[in-house]
Design an enzyme around this catalytic site. Structure first.
Site, mmCIF file in Angstrom:
data_model
loop_
_atom_site.group_PDB
_atom_site.id
_atom_site.type_symbol
_atom_site.label_atom_id
_atom_site.label_comp_id
_atom_site.label_asym_id
_atom_site.label_seq_id
_atom_site.Cartn_x
_atom_site.Cartn_y
_atom_site.Cartn_z
ATOM 1 N N GLU A 120 0.827 -1.214 0.000
ATOM 2 C CA GLU A 120 0.000 0.000 0.000
ATOM 3 C C GLU A 120 0.865 1.269 0.000
ATOM 4 O OE1 GLU A 120 -2.856 -0.306 3.189
ATOM 5 O OE2 GLU A 120 -3.961 -1.889 2.144
ATOM 6 N N GLU A 267 -6.158 -8.264 -0.081
ATOM 7 C CA GLU A 267 -6.633 -8.380 1.299
ATOM 8 C C GLU A 267 -8.126 -8.130 1.324
ATOM 9 O OE1 GLU A 267 -4.598 -5.749 4.034
ATOM 10 O OE2 GLU A 267 -2.610 -6.309 3.331
#
Ligand SMILES: *[C@@H]1O[C@H](CO)[C@@H](O)[C@H](O)[C@H]1NC(C)=O
Ligand SMILES: *[C@@H]1O[C@H](CO)[C@@H](O)[C@H](O)[C@H]1NC(C)=O
Ligand SMILES: *[C@@H]1O[C@H](CO)[C@@H](O)[C@H](O)[C@H]1NC(C)=O
Ligand SMILES: *[C@@H]1O[C@H](CO)[C@@H](O)[C@H](O)[C@H]1NC(C)=O
Ligand SMILES: *[C@@H]1O[C@H](CO)[C@@H](O)[C@H](O)[C@H]1NC(C)=O
Length: 480
Positions: A120, A267
């Site tokens: 991220e 995720e």
């Protein structure tokens, strides 16, 4: 003839049952930010026992990869954000690929499928820290994989938070999805490179966080069971935020000219503690909606079909930062000790079954640390509790969490015990200036577990090293 058919039907059934043992599109994230980690071999056995065939890691740790050797489980290894800068240098990237990918590329080695470049990295809260380094690192790693001759089946990707794309405020529909303006050009170049290399886009999508971060968010829209008022978009009815979010990405990719780029969900999951909406009931509701969609290969309105997804996460991690919220340490489909928390049917049939728990887990002694009711001077209680909670996990005490109902003594005991367990039940860790004492009585309540920690791998190693050492001494002494 009829018998033949019966035989055939039986075979088909057995085949289907065997097949049902593993779930094609389903993987899990194996994070290791815990004070006491289960031994990697125990975790790999846990994955196998549950038919989990894909795992996503956050590094390329040798002991983890060693345990995965020969398992045939598909692995995504990772380069942490902190190492992206070093990967600007192609020689370093080549070395990295050599040490962490090609080294395991042999029969009986590790089935590495992806390298996650960063985690991220474009998160808004990083203020652009990794914006310059991510794409060059991605290019260097993929090029190094290609040069090493494994680029056809090992792909570099960048797991991105869903905050890299959005719909404009005036038109909040999935079809209006575009990359975030501040990273738009960068994202377009990046997906172009991925497309050239047949690498997938990886995105993390969290309906829980939509609910957590937006007061007034319709609760039902976070789940898949259709209670929410649908949102209409070009004839499509969106009934859950997961589909809407995913299709916002599909639209953003299309607008950038790469509408067919494969997408992996890196995720997705639901936490079970640490917030009013983070609990077992909601997690069960979420997974009862998600898992059948994975096995049925439902996909989303704009991308029907199989979507490779990695659940977040495998185990609770009590040493993660709580910056995002107290729930951050409670994402596991298993507890810290590898035991299942709630019924979950990975085959997507929503049978009332539990996952298979970790085998041969070794726990510390059955003893707890609690507040000493005879302590005279309690003026230092608060600072001792603060100390305990700085070095151990007290997130179950907060508002909306499983231990919030404890009285103030219970609170103190919870903190003391958590610290004591984290410190491997070292007796000195149950003193707190005379405010604490040891107890053999299980002081858990119906809703709040005062846990006993597991023996961590490091401790077990130390114990077995000490044991071999003593044995050697004894043997020497007796001359055997
Ligand atoms: C890559 O492998 C080396 C050698 O085993 C190791 O020191 C390094 O930590 C690995 N990188 C990551 C990100 O785990
Ligand atoms: C990003 O900026 C905010 C506000 O200026 C600051 O509070 C935060 O610490 C910064 N984060 C990082 C990772 O630099
Ligand atoms: C227990 O601790 C939690 C978290 O620190 C706090 O919110 C709660 O008010 C405390 N309860 C009592 C009864 O002291
Ligand atoms: C302590 O009690 C709780 C609640 O009854 C129970 O769930 C837990 O298994 C017990 N722990 C141990 C180590 O016996
Ligand atoms: C407490 O832990 C036990 C296992 O030791 C588990 O069976 C039980 O569900 C847990 N209870 C809560 C409230 O988390």
């Amino acid at each position: 003839m009829e018998k033949m058919w019966l035989l055939f039907a039986n075979c088909l059934m057995i085949w289907v049952l065997l097949w049902g043992d593993s779930v094609e599109g389903l993987g899990v994230n194996w994070g290791t930010q815990a004070n006491h980690k289960l031994p990697p071999n125990t975790v790999v056995k846990l994955l196998k026992d549950n038919g989990i065939q894909k795992v996503k890691l956050f590094d390329a740790d040798e002991s983890t990869l060693g345990a995965l050797s020969g398992s045939n489980i598909e692995v995504m290894v990772a380069i942490p954000n902190g190492e992206l800068d070093a990967m600007q240098d192609y020689k370093r990237a080549k070395k990295w690929v050599e040490l962490n990918v090609t080294r395991y590329n042999f029969k009986g080695g590790v089935n590495i499928k992806y390298v996650a470049v960063g985690n991220e990295p474009f998160l808004k809260s990083y203020n652009g820290t990794f914006e310059k380094t991510t794409l060059p690192a991605l290019k260097n790693i993929q090029n190094a994989l290609n040069e090493a001759g494994v680029g056809d089946y090992v792909k570099a990707t960048v797991p991105l938070n869903a905050d890299v794309y959005e719909s404009p405020e005036g038109n909040p529909l999935p079809s209006a999805g575009r990359f975030r303006p501040d990273v738009g050009a960068l994202m377009t170049e990046m997906v172009g490179f991925m497309s050239q290399n047949n690498a997938p886009f990886t995105v993390n999508i969290y309906p829980f966080l939509s609910l957590y971060g937006n007061p007034g968010f319709p609760v039902d829209y976070a789940f898949f069971d259709g209670g929410a008022t649908p949102i209409a978009d070009n004839g499509i009815q969106y009934t859950n935020v997961f589909d809407a979010n995913f299709d916002t990405l599909v639209s953003a990719l299309k607008a950038a000219g790469f509408g067919n780029l494969p997408i992996i969900v890196g995720e997705v999951g639901w936490p079970t503690n640490g917030d009013v909406n983070a609990n077992i009931n909601n997690a069960v509701r979420f997974y009862r909606g998600l898992l059948p969609r994975i096995t049925a290969k439902t996909g989303t309105p704009l991308r029907p079909g199989n979507i490779e997804m990695y659940l977040f996460g495998l185990l609770d991690e009590d040493a993660k930062t709580v910056a995002p919220g107290n729930f951050e340490r409670h994402w596991g489909i298993f507890r810290y000790d590898g035991q299942p928390k709630f019924p979950m049917d990975l085959s997507g049939q929503n049978r009332d079954v539990y996952l298979v728990g970790a085998k041969d887990v070794q726990y510390l002694e059955n003893q707890w640390c609690e507040i000493n009711p005879n302590a005279k001077d309690t003026s230092k209680l608060t600072e001792n509790v603060e100390y305990a909670c700085t070095f151990a996990d007290c997130t179950a005490l907060g508002y909306g969490s499983s231990c919030h109902g404890l009285d103030s003594n219970g609170n103190v005991s919870y903190a003391f015990n958590s610290y004591f367990q984290t410190q491997n039940q070292n007796l000195e860790a149950c003193n707190f200036q005379g405010l604490a004492r040891l107890t053999l009585r299980n002081i858990s309540t119906d809703t709040c577990n005062f846990t006993i920690q597991i023996k961590s791998s490091a401790l077990r190693n130390a114990v077995s090293v000490a044991f071999s050492f003593i044995t050697a001494l004894v043997c020497l002494f007796f001359g055997v």
